[in-house]
Design an enzyme around this catalytic site. Structure first.
Site, PDB file in Angstrom:
ATOM      1  N   ASP A  12      -8.940  -5.513  -5.324  1.00  0.00           N
ATOM      2  CA  ASP A  12      -8.535  -4.394  -4.479  1.00  0.00           C
ATOM      3  C   ASP A  12      -9.311  -3.139  -4.872  1.00  0.00           C
ATOM      4  O   ASP A  12      -9.241  -2.690  -6.011  1.00  0.00           O
ATOM      5  CB  ASP A  12      -7.029  -4.164  -4.653  1.00  0.00           C
ATOM      6  N   SER A  48       0.849  -1.187   0.000  1.00  0.00           N
ATOM      7  CA  SER A  48       0.000   0.000   0.000  1.00  0.00           C
ATOM      8  C   SER A  48       0.891   1.246   0.000  1.00  0.00           C
ATOM      9  O   SER A  48       1.704   1.438  -0.903  1.00  0.00           O
ATOM     10  CB  SER A  48      -0.948  -0.036   1.192  1.00  0.00           C
ATOM     11  N   HIS A  69      -7.328  -5.659  -0.867  1.00  0.00           N
ATOM     12  CA  HIS A  69      -6.099  -4.903  -0.651  1.00  0.00           C
ATOM     13  C   HIS A  69      -5.107  -5.623   0.259  1.00  0.00           C
ATOM     14  O   HIS A  69      -3.896  -5.555   0.047  1.00  0.00           O
ATOM     15  CB  HIS A  69      -6.469  -3.539  -0.057  1.00  0.00           C
TER      16      HIS A  69
END
Length: 804
Positions: free
Chosen positions: A747, A653, A779
């Site tokens: 995601d 991320s 995610h």
């Protein structure tokens, strides 16, 4: 250097099957190493987690732990001469145990990955906790855990004499509410989808609350779908039709937005109350669709009128992703609880004078986790107003309380601040609240001291808060570098779990020494538990490791920095105990942002940067955050703790965002890199992510919130400046590190197109690149098989390039 882009699917075998015509595979030696790593990683994947715990004082009668549809064992407790005796039945054996008068029954919810089924198994293990005369504590464990197949939530009643088991069903099947007594299933209510959908059990919208006399349960569930048009051979059908009418079909109707990442299909949580005796379900009147609601609790009655208190999030405009996002405005509301004296079924009527909701927190932009004091005179809650007001997704929180009248009218204006926001703590002092949950009953016996878990630097710690004085005390050991999380309170004792990068979770029991006070002492005992065991191989490997928390001095800070920006930041440093300074180990840099790392590397150090972004614009994020990581690397290598020629980097991320920037801005520093769902193109992400506000915050800094409110003001050029694809065109940005991408196809936070687009760009530059896409992951890439395969591939990737 091997060139080309190989894209693999997690549904294939461990080696993967190419979807591009590029002959990439593992030679015999690599296959052998891959197999060895996979066995080791499997050993780590078997480690259980302790997700939740409850404590119940013994009752006269039967206490049971329940499985899917049967009682696995039961405990009969009876009193003779002020002493408890317990008869324990376990299929083939009968045990009679002496239990002290002050004993407690505890239930532990255990989670364990199951690679073959690709699910996390949930089970319950019970124990009797006895305080001995010498102040020691004894845990008497049940012989076996009991699997909770199909169970979505378990909530004991206040007295501990009843247990609610919720089973959310798939598709059009009803949701089941089971009420268990001491030794048997008392009630089983099936709630059809025409009343409501699945009950929210996610830990955020979740709110399942028994009333004080244990006759009703309030909860949040998915509101029934809006009516959809029906069509048949003659066109639109005005009359309603059943779903089984083969001569017609249901249209799609209006599209409803959901709450983003991990909340796919969860659009409109609403409040309901079920009568425990009759199974009647009433929708709570007065709460419209302009609010998404959750975290409901029963309130003490006011002049005999029963109220519910809940959290409401505005949902009449766009719903932004809410997972891990504390910057979503929310407020506490009160509404009169429905009565069960009239019609059955759902009575979700229009708001009337009798059902108007009262906004309790009008003067504050955020309020959540409502909890009533034991005497019912105070309503305490957390606030993330600093996140809401600044746009930061997670910032320091504050604690507040409202006087709750037992007579008269509610006065929303009487809000008292108990613990203030801490923007820049003094060295070694309380850094402010960073609390992701509160226990349902967080109180010690004085009724004014709360116990909670909060982040303190690089660790999680347990705090006590006196809500009258506002005094905050750290009650987990001050000298501990491990993280502590509270599981349950047992009178004035605490059941906690403690863990570190080099140890599996361990149960701890904290006993109050003396009376409750701001300077109270706590004695912590280790608890021997079947929950905290692991294989000999895992135990041996962890025992060979050590860790420390380093304070890294900052350098090259921006002009006119804030006071906090000049302070050192912390980093967790893990190394082998057998490391020798004349031959330092390789270094793996793990950057914050959601990535979790399993210790599968025996001879590599593990370094985790825990600093947060300290810049105020995209330029400073690129410069300062990258500089922080490089500063920390230089600090470690400068002390001879790691080999500067053998450095690897991994992040997910936002950590992937920094990982990909690092290998471009410092191309000579890293041997190889791994990026899990990285942010690579803000200009693309701002139109596709469930959190476009984060993109504005990264591009515009503190001014980003203004552009989020009015996207038409945006300047897309700033998004490109903060993105990798533009930087790749600059001569100073030269990626040399072979990079593996791990991407979740579902995601919603950082859509898979971000990573694929950058990987393709690297391919055009003829850089060695590998992509693995997990078709059913979001995610976090946290499905057991996906988590396992992603870190297996990262390990193999790093090993391969370490040798080359």
């Amino acid at each position: 250097m091997q060139q080309g882009l190989s894209i693999r699917s997690a549904m294939d075998n461990a080696g993967g099957i190419l979807t591009k015509e590029v002959p990439v595979g593992l030679d015999a030696a690599a296959q052998e190493e891959f197999a060895s790593l996979s066995v080791l990683l499997q050993e780590f994947s078997k480690i259980s987690t302790i997700d939740k715990a409850w404590t119940v004082k013994p009752q006269n009668g039967m206490i049971a732990s329940v499985s899917s549809h049967a009682i696995a064992f039961c405990l009969l407790v009876f009193t003779y001469a002020q002493v408890y005796f317990v008869i324990e039945f376990d299929f083939n054996y009968l045990f009679i145990k002496y239990v002290a008068e002050d004993s407690t029954s505890a239930m532990f919810l255990i989670g364990q990955p199951d690679l073959l089924s690709n699910k996390r198994r949930k089970s319950i293990l019970t124990s009797h906790i006895s305080q001995k005369t010498d102040s020691s504590v004894s845990f008497r464990w049940a012989p076996f855990p009991v699997e909770m197949t199909g169970v979505s939530a378990m909530v004991p009643s206040p007295s501990g004499s009843k247990l609610l088991v919720v089973r959310n069903s798939e598709g059009d099947s009803p949701t089941h509410f089971e009420i268990w007594g001491a030794s048997e299933l008392k009630k089983d209510f099936a709630i059809p989808r025409k009343i409501h959908g699945s009950v929210y059990t996610d830990g955020w919208f979740e709110g399942i609350s028994w009333n004080s006399d244990e006759t009703a349960i309030a909860y949040a569930a998915e509101e029934q779908d809006l009516p959809k048009p029906t069509f048949n051979a003659f066109g639109f059908k005005k009359e309603a039709s059943t779903d089984n009418d083969c001569g017609s079909w249901k249209g799609q109707g209006d599209w409803e937005e959901d709450w983003g990442e991990t909340y796919s299909g969860k659009r409109q949580p609403a409040l309901f109350v079920i009568d425990v005796n009759s199974g009647e379900v009433h929708g709570v009147a007065g709460v419209g669709r302009e609010l998404s609601v959750g975290q409901v609790v029963w309130a003490p009655s006011v002049d005999g009128q029963q109220y519910l208190v809940f959290v409401g999030w505005p949902s009449d405009t766009r719903k932004l992703g809410i997972k891990y996002c504390y910057n979503r405005p929310c407020a506490l509301y009160a509404v009169k609880a429905p009565s069960f004296k009239s019609d059955t079924g759902v009575t979700r009527s229009d708001a009337t004078e009798d059902s108007l909701i009262i906004k309790l927190t009008q003067s504050i932009s955020s309020a959540f986790f409502p909890r009533f004091s034991p005497d019912g005179k105070s309503l305490v809650f957390l606030s993330a107003r600093s996140s809401v007001d600044s746009g930061a997704h997670s910032a320091t929180e504050s604690l507040h309380q409202i006087e709750w009248p037992l007579h008269g009218k509610l006065d929303p204006s009487k809000i008292t601040e108990v613990v203030s926001v801490v923007m820049c703590p003094e060295d070694g002092c309380f850094p402010g609240l960073y609390c992701s949950k509160l226990l349902d009953q967080p109180w010690l016996s004085d009724g004014q001291t709360m116990v909670l878990s909060s982040i303190w630097g690089s660790v999680q710690t347990i705090l006590s808060v006196n809500v009258l004085s506002g005094q905050v005390s750290r009650i987990s050991p001050n000298n501990s570098k491990s993280s502590w999380d509270i599981l349950a309170i047992d009178a004035d004792n605490i059941i906690a779990v403690c863990s570190s990068p080099v140890s599996i979770p361990q149960i701890k029991y904290g006993s109050l020494v003396g009376k409750i006070s701001t300077n109270a002492k706590w004695s912590w005992s280790d608890v021997s538990s079947p929950l905290t065991t692991c294989s000999e191989k895992v135990s041996s490997m962890l025992a060979s490791q050590q860790f420390d928390i380093l304070n890294i001095p900052v350098r090259d800070v921006s002009e006119n920095p804030t006071k906090g920006a000049c302070k050192p930041f912390e980093a967790i440093y893990v190394s082998s105990k057998s490391s020798k300074s004349e031959s330092p180990d390789p270094l793996i840099v793990v950057i914050h942002g959601g990535v979790l790392w399993d210790l599968v590397r025996k001879h590599c150090n593990l370094f985790q940067d825990t600093s947060g972004p300290r810049g105020c614009s995209a330029f400073l994020v690129l410069m300062q955050d990258v500089n922080d990581v490089l500063t920390a690397i230089d600090y470690v290598t400068g002390k001879g703790l790691a080999d500067p020629s053998k450095i690897f980097v991994v992040g997910g991320s936002h950590g992937g965002f920094l990982t990909t920037h690092l290998i471009g801005q410092a191309p000579e520093r890293f041997v190889a890199a791994a990026a899990r769902n990285p942010v690579c193109n803000l200009a693309l992400m701002v139109g596709t992510s469930d959190i476009p506000d984060w993109c504005f915050f990264e591009a515009y800094g503190s001014y980003g919130i203004l552009y989020t409110l009015n996207p038409l003001l945006q300047n897309t050029w700033l998004f490109f400046i903060a993105s990798l694809l533009l930087l790749m065109s600059q001569s100073s940005f030269q990626v040399k590190s072979p990079t593996i991408f791990l991407l979740g196809a579902k995601d919603l936070r950082v859509p898979v197109s971000n990573g694929i687009q950058y990987a393709r760009a690297l391919k055009r530059k003829e850089f060695e690149t590998k992509v693995i896409i997990f078709p059913n992951d979001v995610h976090g890439i946290d499905k057991p098989q996906s988590d396992y395969e992603s870190y297996l591939n990262i390990s193999a990737w790093f090993n391969k390039h370490l040798k080359s």
